[in-house]
Motif scaffolding. Structure first.
Motif, PDB file in Angstrom:
ATOM      1  N   ILE A 117     -29.940  95.728 -13.891  1.00 30.24           N
ATOM      2  CA  ILE A 117     -30.130  94.884 -12.715  1.00 30.24           C
ATOM      3  C   ILE A 117     -30.126  95.807 -11.499  1.00 30.24           C
ATOM      4  CG2 ILE A 117     -29.207  92.966 -11.365  1.00 30.24           C
ATOM      5  CD1 ILE A 117     -28.392  91.669 -13.936  1.00 30.24           C
ATOM      6  N   LEU A 118     -31.261  95.871 -10.830  1.00 31.32           N
ATOM      7  CA  LEU A 118     -31.391  96.795  -9.707  1.00 31.32           C
ATOM      8  C   LEU A 118     -30.786  96.172  -8.470  1.00 31.32           C
ATOM      9  CD1 LEU A 118     -34.903  97.689 -10.868  1.00 31.32           C
ATOM     10  CD2 LEU A 118     -32.986  99.295 -10.745  1.00 31.32           C
ATOM     11  N   THR A 119     -29.844  96.881  -7.866  1.00 32.50           N
ATOM     12  CA  THR A 119     -29.173  96.371  -6.675  1.00 32.50           C
ATOM     13  C   THR A 119     -28.567  97.538  -5.898  1.00 32.50           C
ATOM     14  OG1 THR A 119     -27.178  95.201  -5.916  1.00 32.50           O
ATOM     15  CG2 THR A 119     -27.233  95.760  -8.244  1.00 32.50           C
ATOM     16  N   PRO A 120     -28.651  97.480  -4.539  1.00 31.93           N
ATOM     17  CA  PRO A 120     -28.010  98.548  -3.771  1.00 31.93           C
ATOM     18  C   PRO A 120     -26.491  98.526  -3.912  1.00 31.93           C
ATOM     19  CG  PRO A 120     -28.936  96.871  -2.300  1.00 31.93           C
ATOM     20  CD  PRO A 120     -29.374  96.520  -3.685  1.00 31.93           C
ATOM     21  N   ALA A 121     -25.964  97.448  -4.516  1.00 27.93           N
ATOM     22  CA  ALA A 121     -24.517  97.363  -4.728  1.00 27.93           C
ATOM     23  C   ALA A 121     -24.115  97.929  -6.090  1.00 27.93           C
ATOM     24  CB  ALA A 121     -24.076  95.907  -4.619  1.00 27.93           C
ATOM     25  N   ALA A 147     -34.561  94.304 -14.208  1.00 26.41           N
ATOM     26  CA  ALA A 147     -34.653  93.089 -13.402  1.00 26.41           C
ATOM     27  C   ALA A 147     -34.795  93.505 -11.936  1.00 26.41           C
ATOM     28  CB  ALA A 147     -33.408  92.229 -13.604  1.00 26.41           C
ATOM     29  N   CYS A 148     -36.009  93.294 -11.395  1.00 26.82           N
ATOM     30  CA  CYS A 148     -36.283  93.696 -10.012  1.00 26.82           C
ATOM     31  C   CYS A 148     -36.006  92.525  -9.085  1.00 26.82           C
ATOM     32  CB  CYS A 148     -37.741  94.114  -9.850  1.00 26.82           C
ATOM     33  SG  CYS A 148     -38.244  95.435 -10.970  1.00 26.82           S
ATOM     34  N   GLY A 149     -34.971  92.631  -8.291  1.00 24.64           N
ATOM     35  CA  GLY A 149     -34.652  91.562  -7.344  1.00 24.64           C
ATOM     36  C   GLY A 149     -35.557  91.610  -6.133  1.00 24.64           C
ATOM     37  N   ARG A 150     -35.551  90.525  -5.384  1.00 21.74           N
ATOM     38  CA  ARG A 150     -36.218  90.411  -4.079  1.00 21.74           C
ATOM     39  C   ARG A 150     -35.308  89.551  -3.207  1.00 21.74           C
ATOM     40  NH1 ARG A 150     -40.820  93.076  -1.806  1.00 21.74           N
ATOM     41  NH2 ARG A 150     -41.062  94.624  -3.439  1.00 21.74           N
ATOM     42  N   TYR A 151     -35.679  89.301  -2.004  1.00 19.76           N
ATOM     43  CA  TYR A 151     -34.884  88.492  -1.059  1.00 19.76           C
ATOM     44  C   TYR A 151     -33.454  89.029  -0.956  1.00 19.76           C
ATOM     45  CZ  TYR A 151     -38.816  85.688  -2.728  1.00 19.76           C
ATOM     46  OH  TYR A 151     -40.052  85.290  -3.133  1.00 19.76           O
ATOM     47  N   GLU A 152     -32.438  88.173  -1.123  1.00 14.02           N
ATOM     48  CA  GLU A 152     -31.050  88.655  -1.038  1.00 14.02           C
ATOM     49  C   GLU A 152     -30.506  89.068  -2.405  1.00 14.02           C
ATOM     50  OE1 GLU A 152     -29.624  89.402   1.765  1.00 14.02           O
ATOM     51  OE2 GLU A 152     -31.429  88.638   2.726  1.00 14.02           O
ATOM     52  N   GLY A 153     -31.379  89.123  -3.389  1.00 15.65           N
ATOM     53  CA  GLY A 153     -30.946  89.536  -4.720  1.00 15.65           C
ATOM     54  C   GLY A 153     -30.874  88.365  -5.684  1.00 15.65           C
ATOM     55  N   ILE A 175     -30.516 103.057  -6.603  1.00 17.04           N
ATOM     56  CA  ILE A 175     -31.097 104.406  -6.578  1.00 17.04           C
ATOM     57  C   ILE A 175     -30.632 105.181  -5.343  1.00 17.04           C
ATOM     58  CG2 ILE A 175     -33.102 103.950  -8.045  1.00 17.04           C
ATOM     59  CD1 ILE A 175     -34.774 104.025  -5.366  1.00 17.04           C
ATOM     60  N   GLY A 176     -29.823 104.591  -4.494  1.00 19.35           N
ATOM     61  CA  GLY A 176     -29.325 105.335  -3.335  1.00 19.35           C
ATOM     62  C   GLY A 176     -28.737 104.399  -2.304  1.00 19.35           C
ATOM     63  N   ASP A 177     -28.056 104.995  -1.356  1.00 21.39           N
ATOM     64  CA  ASP A 177     -27.353 104.200  -0.350  1.00 21.39           C
ATOM     65  C   ASP A 177     -28.278 103.793   0.785  1.00 21.39           C
ATOM     66  OD1 ASP A 177     -25.109 104.391  -1.884  1.00 21.39           O
ATOM     67  OD2 ASP A 177     -24.249 106.064  -0.773  1.00 21.39           O
ATOM     68  N   ASN A 206     -36.870  96.585  -0.014  1.00 20.60           N
ATOM     69  CA  ASN A 206     -37.236  95.159  -0.006  1.00 20.60           C
ATOM     70  C   ASN A 206     -37.134  94.540  -1.389  1.00 20.60           C
ATOM     71  OD1 ASN A 206     -37.795  95.089   2.704  1.00 20.60           O
ATOM     72  ND2 ASN A 206     -39.939  95.667   2.414  1.00 20.60           N
ATOM     73  N   GLY A 207     -37.288  95.377  -2.424  1.00 22.61           N
ATOM     74  CA  GLY A 207     -37.267  94.854  -3.788  1.00 22.61           C
ATOM     75  C   GLY A 207     -36.940  95.954  -4.785  1.00 22.61           C
ATOM     76  N   GLY A 208     -36.705  95.566  -6.023  1.00 24.87           N
ATOM     77  CA  GLY A 208     -36.283  96.518  -7.046  1.00 24.87           C
ATOM     78  C   GLY A 208     -37.426  97.274  -7.725  1.00 24.87           C
TER      79      GLY A 208
HETATM   80  N1  SAM Z   1     -28.678  91.525  -0.017  1.00 27.18           N
HETATM   81  C1  SAM Z   1     -28.686  92.684  -0.867  1.00 27.18           C
HETATM   82  C2  SAM Z   1     -27.519  93.588  -0.490  1.00 27.18           C
HETATM   83  O1  SAM Z   1     -27.204  93.704   0.695  1.00 27.18           O
HETATM   84  O2  SAM Z   1     -26.932  94.218  -1.416  1.00 27.18           O
HETATM   85  C3  SAM Z   1     -29.975  93.474  -0.719  1.00 27.18           C
HETATM   86  C4  SAM Z   1     -31.148  92.775  -1.312  1.00 27.18           C
HETATM   87  S1  SAM Z   1     -32.630  93.745  -1.238  1.00 27.18           S
HETATM   88  C5  SAM Z   1     -33.327  93.245   0.282  1.00 27.18           C
HETATM   89  C6  SAM Z   1     -33.663  92.987  -2.440  1.00 27.18           C
HETATM   90  C7  SAM Z   1     -33.691  93.651  -3.779  1.00 27.18           C
HETATM   91  O3  SAM Z   1     -34.165  94.978  -3.650  1.00 27.18           O
HETATM   92  C8  SAM Z   1     -32.382  93.786  -4.525  1.00 27.18           C
HETATM   93  O4  SAM Z   1     -32.055  92.614  -5.216  1.00 27.18           O
HETATM   94  C9  SAM Z   1     -32.672  94.930  -5.476  1.00 27.18           C
HETATM   95  O5  SAM Z   1     -33.300  94.498  -6.649  1.00 27.18           O
HETATM   96  C10 SAM Z   1     -33.629  95.796  -4.667  1.00 27.18           C
HETATM   97  N2  SAM Z   1     -32.996  96.957  -4.049  1.00 27.18           N
HETATM   98  C11 SAM Z   1     -32.830  97.161  -2.725  1.00 27.18           C
HETATM   99  N3  SAM Z   1     -32.249  98.340  -2.487  1.00 27.18           N
HETATM  100  C12 SAM Z   1     -32.037  98.914  -3.685  1.00 27.18           C
HETATM  101  C13 SAM Z   1     -31.452 100.145  -4.097  1.00 27.18           C
HETATM  102  N4  SAM Z   1     -30.955 101.010  -3.229  1.00 27.18           N
HETATM  103  N5  SAM Z   1     -31.393 100.410  -5.422  1.00 27.18           N
HETATM  104  C14 SAM Z   1     -31.874  99.534  -6.327  1.00 27.18           C
HETATM  105  N6  SAM Z   1     -32.438  98.353  -5.993  1.00 27.18           N
HETATM  106  C15 SAM Z   1     -32.520  98.034  -4.694  1.00 27.18           C
END
Ligand code: SAM
Length: 235
Positions: A88-92, A113-119, A141-143, A147-149
């Motif tokens: 699950i791709l997420t900046p968290a 799983a590529c998220g969009r919006y707020e995840g 993938i980094g700090d 916009n999406g995964g």
């Molecule tokens: N609201 C989320 C947060 O603050 O943690 C950010 C959501 S981001 C706009 C939308 C999607 O982009 C995320 O669900 C994720 O799949 C992807 N994404 C954004 N930054 C990423 C990162 N550094 N590494 C991996 N996926 C990322």
């Protein structure tokens, strides 16, 4: 090990088009790997094929709903009779690195799983963590926030696929790379600087040791340069 399979789930399948290019594209043509990209909307129900909704608790933006994600993930999991790594791709998430790339390169089935919006609704992570045939990893993938995964999936796929036997012509080139090189103290280093012809360019000479033909000296110089570069990165 059978041919590794990678499934990518996204609302923008076209974003993954670069997977048909270069070494990753060739690896598919040569049947070393199998990549399948899926449109999350194909798993959405309702007239509008909506995949998101407003967040519980309030706040800006939309959250991706769990139902289409579970339908998509279950559908790809059914096709593979092996344990599944759900990424699950997420900046968290945990920061992706070369050690994780090596670990994932030994797995048979990866689902991205590529998220969009707020995840993605967090219950998707929670649910698959309880499933014995799944290992769930939240990976960043980094700090910084994308916009999406999709781009993150491309980065991770490329880093993994190049480690799969047969994908890179000369496997020795993988051993001398940044984040794989180690010195005598087992410290992980980045690669030394590289040079090619011409020997003199814009007044800059190739370091003399590299022209010496003395392999021991060259190896020592390279390790030293790797150590200097690695130290500079830590400053
Ligand atoms: N609201 C989320 C947060 O603050 O943690 C950010 C959501 S981001 C706009 C939308 C999607 O982009 C995320 O669900 C994720 O799949 C992807 N994404 C954004 N930054 C990423 C990162 N550094 N590494 C991996 N996926 C990322």
């Amino acid at each position: 090990m059978s041919k590794p399979r990678f499934d990518v789930i996204t609302i923008f399948p076209d974003y993954l088009a670069p997977l048909s290019l270069s070494l990753v594209g060739k690896a598919q043509e040569n049947e070393l790997i199998d990549i399948n990209v899926h449109d999350l909307r194909d798993f959405a129900t309702g007239v509008h094929k909506s995949v998101d909704d407003t967040p519980y608790g309030g706040g800006a933006g939309m959250v991706m709903a769990p139902e289409p994600w579970a339908s998509a993930i279950d559908s790809v999991a059914e096709k593979v009779d092996q344990p599944h790594e759900l990424i699950i791709l997420t900046p968290a998430g945990k920061k992706f690195d070369q050690a994780t790339a090596y670990e994932l390169a030994s797995k048979e089935h990866l689902i991205f799983a590529c998220g969009r919006y707020e995840g993605i609704d967090f219950r998707v992570t929670e649910h698959y963590r309880t499933q014995s045939t799944f290992t769930v990893r939240e990976i960043s993938i980094g700090d910084y926030v994308l916009n999406g995964g999709e781009v993150a999936a491309l980065v991770i796929l490329e880093a993994i696929i190049r480690l799969i036997p047969g994908v890179i012509g000369n496997p020795a080139s993988l051993e001398e790379e940044s984040h794989s090189i180690r010195n005598g103290s087992d410290q992980q280093l980045v690669e030394y600087p590289s040079y090619t012809k011409p020997q003199e360019w814009r007044g800059l000479e190739v370091p003399a040791v590299l022209l010496s033909g003395n392999h021991g000296e060259i190896a020592r110089w390279r390790t030293q340069q790797s150590e200097i570069r690695t130290k500079k990165l830590q400053e």
